[in-house]
Design a protein around this motif. Structure first.
Motif, PDB file in Angstrom:
ATOM      1  N   LEU A  60     -19.106 -27.437  62.343  1.00  0.00           N
ATOM      2  CA  LEU A  60     -19.419 -26.044  62.027  1.00  0.00           C
ATOM      3  C   LEU A  60     -20.196 -25.411  63.167  1.00  0.00           C
ATOM      4  O   LEU A  60     -20.998 -26.049  63.840  1.00  0.00           O
ATOM      5  N   ARG A  61     -19.949 -24.165  63.356  1.00  0.00           N
ATOM      6  CA  ARG A  61     -20.658 -23.396  64.388  1.00  0.00           C
ATOM      7  C   ARG A  61     -22.176 -23.455  64.166  1.00  0.00           C
ATOM      8  O   ARG A  61     -22.659 -23.321  63.055  1.00  0.00           O
TER       9      ARG A  61
ATOM     10  N   SER B   6     -20.303 -23.576  69.283  1.00  0.00           N
ATOM     11  CA  SER B   6     -19.661 -22.277  69.112  1.00  0.00           C
ATOM     12  C   SER B   6     -18.151 -22.467  69.107  1.00  0.00           C
ATOM     13  O   SER B   6     -17.632 -23.573  69.360  1.00  0.00           O
ATOM     14  N   GLU B   7     -17.435 -21.367  68.836  1.00  0.00           N
ATOM     15  CA  GLU B   7     -15.982 -21.451  68.771  1.00  0.00           C
ATOM     16  C   GLU B   7     -15.384 -21.891  70.107  1.00  0.00           C
ATOM     17  O   GLU B   7     -14.314 -22.500  70.154  1.00  0.00           O
ATOM     18  N   ALA B   8     -16.073 -21.592  71.204  1.00  0.00           N
ATOM     19  CA  ALA B   8     -15.556 -21.971  72.521  1.00  0.00           C
ATOM     20  C   ALA B   8     -15.550 -23.473  72.736  1.00  0.00           C
ATOM     21  O   ALA B   8     -14.903 -23.965  73.668  1.00  0.00           O
ATOM     22  N   ASP B   9     -16.263 -24.220  71.908  1.00  0.00           N
ATOM     23  CA  ASP B   9     -16.324 -25.668  72.075  1.00  0.00           C
ATOM     24  C   ASP B   9     -15.139 -26.382  71.444  1.00  0.00           C
ATOM     25  O   ASP B   9     -15.022 -27.612  71.562  1.00  0.00           O
ATOM     26  N   ALA B  10     -14.278 -25.667  70.745  1.00  0.00           N
ATOM     27  CA  ALA B  10     -13.091 -26.295  70.177  1.00  0.00           C
ATOM     28  C   ALA B  10     -12.149 -26.722  71.302  1.00  0.00           C
ATOM     29  O   ALA B  10     -12.129 -26.131  72.384  1.00  0.00           O
TER      30      ALA B  10
ATOM     31  N   THR C 242     -12.118 -29.166  66.135  1.00  0.00           N
ATOM     32  CA  THR C 242     -11.956 -27.815  65.596  1.00  0.00           C
ATOM     33  C   THR C 242     -13.317 -27.316  65.142  1.00  0.00           C
ATOM     34  O   THR C 242     -14.139 -28.080  64.645  1.00  0.00           O
ATOM     35  N   VAL C 243     -13.546 -26.024  65.343  1.00  0.00           N
ATOM     36  CA  VAL C 243     -14.839 -25.415  65.015  1.00  0.00           C
ATOM     37  C   VAL C 243     -14.614 -24.352  63.955  1.00  0.00           C
ATOM     38  O   VAL C 243     -13.861 -23.398  64.179  1.00  0.00           O
TER      39      VAL C 243
END
Length: 1188
Positions: A270-271, A331-335, A356-357
């Motif tokens: 999770l973010r 954050s979403e960029a870490d997916a 997946t984030v």
């Protein structure tokens, strides 16, 4: 920056922007309830303590409270063990009588109600912590061969919350980990290849349950590692040196993974999980595969990569010797896909983890309280993001808004509540619930309809003091409904303050950038709305800065002399100064030789130890200044009249009156050598502990020859004596015979006992060990004791030897501990030590500063504000806040606002705010994006002037590098620049897209001065200046070429190529002239000489200095240059240029092409040549003069 949405709602948002700001309503006014404190959503309790569920609220009238449990009304009166605190909604459940805490588990929600509305808390899930016992099991010893991989399983009992796992031995020492040995995320201990030194019977897995502060351990695991090389040698000897297992080396092989077993795995995170004290972790554990009976080969190296992207360096860390990748504040960029690679010289293997984030809801803009006057309009927005996108649900007074009473002044537009023409009685509390499958957010925001005249909340007659040239903030906190308008006045109310010297903040604060003495005085802030007016007075005093006028200076002084450092300072007369002196940045020695006066420091009888850096600091309540100087101490020059020497060595040492811890030493002094003996120094050697090392024991006056010595137990003493006079020490005496004292228990304990943490879950206890002389006996150890202050009654202790620190693992984060260290030996314990307070290690802050707002003050200055983090989330000692912009700005921990200077005008910025402690930074706040307004532009990038015609000048410029906004045009000015004065200044406004301009019909031979500057809507920028001169023109005979060929010419006398050509010709002539003179000296006869002797040359005359001109001619001067060849008319020909090439040599007609270049040929003859016909070449002297 987000743009307003389309339609009528966008217009309403723009119109109501000023009422969105949250107001703090004074508690003496009617207001709906506001929840001020509540327990966390996921509330885990200790079953050994009473249960306390917090719910606090404020309001007028004071609210009443009620609770629901599992969705139904909670009847507190039916359970005598449940109490609600007076004037509070906090529940206390008394389970001290043996009641089971699990009976009270459930989902609780608090409601705070008064006549204006109802506020509700989050849904609080109450669960008791669980720390189950380890299941009993029989663990068989493990036998492994050297080089074999091995896993020691921990399998801890499931607890709530999950336990913290670590491995130790039976001496409470952490097992060292390396690239070869590491602990997995599930607690198992992995050996990529075991070695003989891994053999042990004390591999113990511990589980620490943080809520109950209990630690449980698994049964010890015994591991025995067999070395097959040794077995091979033994069997070979037995079988007559036959190598049973062969000595041929087995090929090494590439690594393979122990876990995970598959090539691809996936993970969902999770973010921002760091906010819940969790992290996204990925781990790869590998093994070097080889024959199990052959020696270990090098362990593979581990690396991590992310496909199509970089691993975030600021938030990523590699743990467990690169086997674990940890990313905080996900954050979403870490997916994406992450690859763990293990390689050695024989190959490599990799494992792919697909991450997946998703995101639980988080606030973009949380609802804020709204205070409106009757008939006013306003909005409440509730903007949240998440993945999946959260759904927004509105409630009113705790009920779904669709079930609430209809209100014609209220409408719902998705995530926005719109209020128009509100009426008295429309007050209520609205709840916004944003939820998705991973969580929810709940926020209360009330609408309070009030009609209140302004009131100033800032206390009256506050006196602000500030140092000159420093900024000042004068506060004027107000409340009123409608929102009051704030104006400021100085000294009298005759004129309102305005101008660039002042900044007026939205909250009413007046800021003065650079305080000057003229700013001192009385200031009045006036708040007014349609219901009334209120004012308040404050006073500003601008003080002079403190300055050191005469700083201390470098001093070099002889030993035993006096020295004085001066330090004269100036300060504001109304401030009380304090002078402080430091030596080497520390306090002055506690010595009466140091005397501090009001403006000086005097040191008498200077010694070598007094050398150093001395600093004087002048302090006032508002500022300070300091200055430093060095002191050097040198030896005094010797006096040659009398020869002084060191004393002779003492003799005849004798020991008498021996005791358990004392003895008497006597000696005979040596010769004084013209300087009386001042004292004797007695030294000892401890042959038992430090043989050959002498230590100072004591000193006695030079008049005594006997000393009663106090001794320590368990020392083998030898003594010697040194004598001291003004010259120095004597040689040591011969040692006495040895005296041995008996052992005893220690007399003292270690000093400098401290406790601090190096990790978030440990406490490092350090101390200064005892010297061998202090041990008092054999077997010196240290008993280390600790307990958590205020929590634990019993001390935990462990005895260690030959170390000066001990690490307590598994501690809570940053809690106080009482620590003691006691010395002991084979003969007993030392004295009871005193306890010192130390803190366990800090952890990174777990929460980001909230309510981050940015207020743009001007085009280069902004102010950021935030809400402080809660003390619980600091998890250490808060050291400050860091604002991350293009550069970092650090603010002290008591600040909740700060200035951001040196911004670029007309720019877009994004900032984050983090809290940091001794461990580091916590998570950053939600990025705040803001724009700076336009400013004045910079100077144009270039500005040049060129002359293309005789009567025109062309100006070219480039746009400024620093536009600082939208260019609206250029301001162009010019004027004649004569030798005496400047002409009338002409001004033109040019459009922003123009980059050149030509001025026509200008007078010839005139100097002009030009100015150009760019401008925006905020004003005109800096000016660039250039100067230029129009060309000069003289009357010339009509040229012989057709009229169509006539064109303006440039001045070739100033052309580089022309100057170079003339220089080359002059050099050539000079060489010819030298050759001519050389031949003449040899007796040669030349035609030129014959002609000169026969006729003479009338043009070879001495040149007067006043007649020499170059490049500039006047119409009135008709005489030719002396020594040059000119046309017979006596005038100089020009062809559209200030200067013209004079006819030279034998040339007749000299012509120029259209670009002004020289095209004439040295052919034909001039008029003068026709008159003085001669066949010989021209004189070299005349030829040279023709180019001067």
């Amino acid at each position: 920056m987000d743009r307003p949405r389309d339609g009528p709602l966008a217009l309403l948002l723009l119109f109501l922007g000023h009422v969105i700001t949250a107001l703090e309503v004074p508690l003496d006014l009617l207001q709906p309830p506001t929840i001020t404190h509540q327990s966390p959503k996921d509330y885990i309790i200790d079953p050994r303590e009473n249960i306390v569920i917090h719910c606090e609220a404020k309001g007028k009238p004071h609210p009443s409270f009620s609770w629901t449990r599992n969705g139904t009304h909670f009847e507190m009166d039916k359970d005598p063990k449940v109490l609600m605190k007076p004037r509070s909604g906090t529940l206390v459940m008394d389970i001290s009588g043996g009641e089971r805490a699990e009976a009270y588990e459930g989902v609780y929600q608090c409601s705070a109600h008064n006549e204006l509305g109802t506020a509700v808390s989050n849904s609080i899930v109450l669960r008791q912590s669980r720390s189950p016992l380890w299941s009993k099991e029989r663990i068989s010893p493990i036998i492994a061969q050297k080089g074999q991989s091995l896993i020691l399983h921990c399998r801890p009992p499931a607890g709530l919350p999950p336990p913290i796992i670590f491995w130790m031995d039976n001496n409470f020492q952490r097992l060292p980990q390396s690239r070869r040995v590491s602990q997995a995320l599930n607690g198992d201990l992995y050996f990529s290849n075991v070695q003989p030194e891994d053999s042990s019977s004390n591999y113990i897995c511990y589980a620490r349950f943080p809520h109950t502060q209990t630690i449980q351990q698994k049964q010890p695991i015994s591991v025995r590692v067999l070395d097959m090389d040794t077995l091979n040698d033994t069997m070979a000897d037995y079988f007559n040196d036959t190598d049973l297992f062969s000595d041929k080396p087995v090929d090494e092989r590439a690594p393979v993974f122990m876990v995970p077993s598959e090539s691809v795995s996936s993970k969902m995170v999770l973010r921002g999980e760091i906010l819940e004290m969790e992290t996204a972790e990925m781990q790869c554990i590998f093994v070097a595969v080889m024959s199990l009976i052959f020696p270990f080969r090098p362990t593979p190296a581990i690396s991590w990569v992310k496909r199509n992207s970089e691993i975030p360096s600021g938030r990523a860390s590699f743990l467990s010797f690169d086997k674990t990748l940890r990313i905080t504040d996900v954050s979403e960029a870490d997916a994406g896909e992450y690859r763990c690679i293990a390689n050695n010289r024989h190959g490599s293997v990799h494992h792919t983890i697909r991450v997946t984030v998703n995101a639980a809801p988080y606030w973009i803009s949380a609802p804020r309280n709204l205070v409106l006057a009757p008939k006013e309009m306003g909005i409440i927005t509730c903007q949240a993001a998440g993945h999946p996108k959260p759904s927004i649900r509105w409630l009113m007074n705790g009920l779904p808004i669709e079930n609430a009473p209809k209100d014609p002044s209220r409408s719902v537009e998705g995530d926005t509540l719109i209020f128009s023409e509100v009426q008295t009685g429309s007050s209520a509390v609205y709840q916004c619930n944003a939820s998705n499958q991973y969580g929810y957010l709940l926020s209360n925001a009330f609408v309070n309809v009030l009609a209140e005249p302004p009131r100033v909340l800032t206390p009256p007659n506050i006196v602000y003091q500030v140092i000159m040239n420093k900024p000042t903030l004068l506060e004027c906190v107000t409340f009123g409904s409608p929102v009051p308008i704030i104006t400021w006045f100085k000294d009298s109310r005759s004129s309102m303050l305005e101008g660039n010297a002042y900044v007026f903040h939205e909250n009413g604060t007046l800021e003065i950038h650079m305080s000057q003495p003229s700013n001192s005085g009385k200031y009045t802030c006036v708040a007014r709305n349609n219901l009334g007016i209120s004012e308040n007075h404050v006073y500003l005093e601008v003080k002079e800065p403190t300055r050191i006028l005469r700083p201390p200076e470098y001093r070099e002084v002889q030993r035993n002399r006096d020295v004085v450092f001066e330090c004269k300072a100036k300060h504001d007369p109304s401030l009380v100064p304090t002078m402080t002196w430091l030596k080497d940045d520390g306090e002055l020695p506690d010595d009466e030789r140091f005397r501090v006066d009001s403006d000086s420091l005097t040191i008498t009888d200077v010694t070598e130890s007094d050398a150093g850096m001395y600093t004087c600091i002048m302090n006032t309540t508002l500022d300070q200044d300091s200055a430093s100087a060095q002191l050097t101490v040198v030896e005094a020059p010797p006096t040659p009249a009398v020869i002084y020497e060191q004393p002779g060595a003492p003799t005849d040492l004798e020991l008498t009156d021996p005791g358990a811890r004392s003895i008497q030493l006597t000696w005979t002094p040596g010769e004084e050598h013209n300087s009386p003996i001042k004292k004797f120094l007695i030294q000892y050697e401890d042959a038992l502990h430090q043989s050959g090392v002498w230590h100072n024991l004591t000193e006695v006056p030079g008049t005594k020859t006997t000393a009663h010595l106090k001794l320590s137990p368990y020392v083998h003493y030898s003594f010697r004596v040194l004598a001291l006079n003004d010259v120095g020490f004597s040689r040591p005496s011969m040692p006495s015979h040895q005296y041995r004292t008996s052992p005893a228990a220690p007399d003292e304990n270690p000093t400098e006992v401290k406790g601090h943490g190096t990790e978030h879950d440990n406490l490092v206890i350090t101390w200064k060990p005892l010297m061998p002389l202090q041990a008092n006996g054999p077997g010196l150890q240290y008993k280390v004791m600790w307990r958590q202050q205020g929590i634990e009654k019993d001390w935990t202790s462990v005895s260690v030897a030959n170390v000066s620190k001990f690490v307590v693992s598994g501690t809570p984060t940053f809690v106080p501990y009482e620590v003691m260290v006691q010395a002991l030996n084979d003969y007993g314990l030392g004295p009871k030590p005193g306890a010192v307070i130390g803190y366990s290690g800090e952890d990174f802050p777990s929460a980001a500063p909230g309510d981050v707002r940015v207020l743009v003050l001007n085009s280069t200055l902004a102010e950021v504000r935030w809400s402080p983090v809660s003390p619980e989330s600091v998890r250490g000692r808060l050291q400050g806040y860091k604002v991350q912009l293009s550069s970092h700005h650090i603010f002290s921990p008591n600040k909740t606002r700060g200035k951001l200077p040196d911004l670029l005008p007309y720019s877009v910025y994004s900032l984050r705010v983090t809290a940091f402690n001794g461990r580091g930074e916590g998570p950053s706040s939600v990025p705040q994006r803001f724009e700076t307004p336009e400013g004045v532009p910079g100077a144009p990038s270039f500005f040049k002037v060129s002359a293309l015609d005789l009567d025109s000048l062309t100006l070219e410029w480039g746009p400024p590098h620093e536009r600082n906004g939208r260019l609206t045009g250029y301001t162009f000015k010019y004027q004649i620049d004569s030798k005496n004065d400047l002409g009338l200044l002409e001004e033109l406004d040019l459009p922003s897209n123009q980059s050149s301009f030509t001025l026509h019909n200008l007078p010839h031979s005139t100097r002009y001065k030009f100015y150009i500057s760019a401008r925006t809507q905020r004003g005109v920028g800096p000016t660039l200046t250039e100067e230029a001169v129009t060309s000069a023109v003289h009357s010339l005979p009509p040229p012989t070429i057709p009229a169509a060929m006539v064109s303006p010419q440039v001045d070739i006398a100033t052309q580089g190529w022309f100057i170079g050509l003339m220089s080359a010709i002059a050099l050539l002539i000079l060489i010819l002239l030298i050759i001519c003179f050389i031949k003449r000296n040899k007796g040669g006869k030349y035609p030129v000489k014959e002609k000169e002797d026969a006729h003479g040359d009338p043009e070879i005359q001495p040149m007067k200095e006043d007649d020499i001109t170059f490049g500039e001619y006047s119409d009135e001067d008709r005489k030719p240059l002396k020594g040059s060849r000119t046309p017979s008319s006596g005038t100089v020909k020009r062809d559209g240029s200030d200067d013209s090439l004079v006819d030279c040599g034998d040339s007749g007609d000299t012509q120029f092409n259209e670009d002004g270049s020289f095209i004439g040929q040295y052919s034909g003859r001039s008029d003068r040549d026709a008159t003085h016909d001669s066949s010989e070449p021209p004189s070299p002297v005349n030829a040279m003069n023709s180019f001067v």
